[in-house]
Design a protein around this motif. Structure first.
Motif, PDB file in Angstrom:
ATOM      1  N   ILE A  41       0.879  -1.159   0.000  1.00 31.54           N
ATOM      2  CA  ILE A  41       0.000   0.000   0.000  1.00 31.54           C
ATOM      3  C   ILE A  41       0.923   1.216   0.000  1.00 31.54           C
ATOM      4  CG2 ILE A  41      -1.855   1.230   1.178  1.00 31.54           C
ATOM      5  CD1 ILE A  41      -2.558  -1.665   0.225  1.00 31.54           C
ATOM      6  N   LEU A  56      -7.041   2.985  -4.164  1.00 32.04           N
ATOM      7  CA  LEU A  56      -7.974   2.577  -3.120  1.00 32.04           C
ATOM      8  C   LEU A  56      -8.820   3.739  -2.626  1.00 32.04           C
ATOM      9  CD1 LEU A  56      -5.520   0.307  -1.095  1.00 32.04           C
ATOM     10  CD2 LEU A  56      -7.195  -0.392  -2.837  1.00 32.04           C
ATOM     11  N   TYR A 166      -2.705   3.689  -2.903  1.00 28.64           N
ATOM     12  CA  TYR A 166      -2.762   2.669  -3.936  1.00 28.64           C
ATOM     13  C   TYR A 166      -2.319   1.310  -3.416  1.00 28.64           C
ATOM     14  CZ  TYR A 166      -2.678   6.795  -6.943  1.00 28.64           C
ATOM     15  OH  TYR A 166      -2.959   7.992  -7.532  1.00 28.64           O
TER      16      TYR A 166
END
Length: 178
Positions: A41, A56, A166
């Motif tokens: 992430i 996300l 992301y």
């Protein structure tokens, strides 16, 4: 580690009992394949790479400082007034100059070299809470302390651009599942 992401990960784990999760909470950018990660992430602007990605969510940011630090400076009326303040540096993103917006105005602040540099957002926020200077921090870190008056949201009429969060993974990974 202290964001809504952890709550979402817990919900995912509850709903997918067959998935094994090992969470590494480091602010350092790691080599996914070489370090054995399936997915990472990452926040901010992603460099071009061979990695696949999925956005996300967007994460808001705040410019904050303690009242004791603000008391040592003249009250700012615009972001340009902050160019000679004691900015605290989050090393992985320091080269990106903060862009402030207010209605039709846009101001990019040139900062002096930071006296204190860290590679961890929680350490950055801790230094800010201790009165060491001014910092741009994730909204989720600052919200409770702003509400309690422990720290101040500097120039609240101006907004900072949010950053994307992301999921990134190697291009040879299975395409389904994310």
């Amino acid at each position: 580690a202290q964001s809504v992401f952890v709550e979402r990960l817990a919900a995912y784990a509850r709903n997918h009992a067959n998935v094994q999760i090992s969470l590494d909470c480091s602010d350092d950018r790691r080599e996914l394949i070489g370090d054995g990660f399936d997915v990472a992430i990452r926040m901010g602007h992603l460099k071009d790479s061979s990695l696949l990605m999925k956005k996300l969510f967007e994460m808001g940011r705040r410019l904050v400082a303690t009242q004791s630090y603000l008391g040592t400076r003249p009250e700012p009326s615009s972001p340009g007034d902050l160019s000679d303040w004691d900015w605290l540096e989050l090393a992985p993103v320091w080269p990106e100059r903060p862009e402030f917006r207010k209605k039709n105005q846009r101001v990019v602040v040139s900062r002096p070299p930071a006296r204190i540099s860290v590679n961890n957002a929680h350490a950055l926020f801790g230094l800010t809470r201790s009165g060491a200077g001014l910092a741009v921090v994730p909204e989720f870190l600052a919200a409770a302390d702003i509400a309690s008056g422990c720290i101040e949201h500097v120039l609240p009429d101006w907004s900072l651009s949010s950053v994307g969060v992301y999921a990134v993974w190697p291009s040879n990974a299975p395409k389904d599942g994310l």
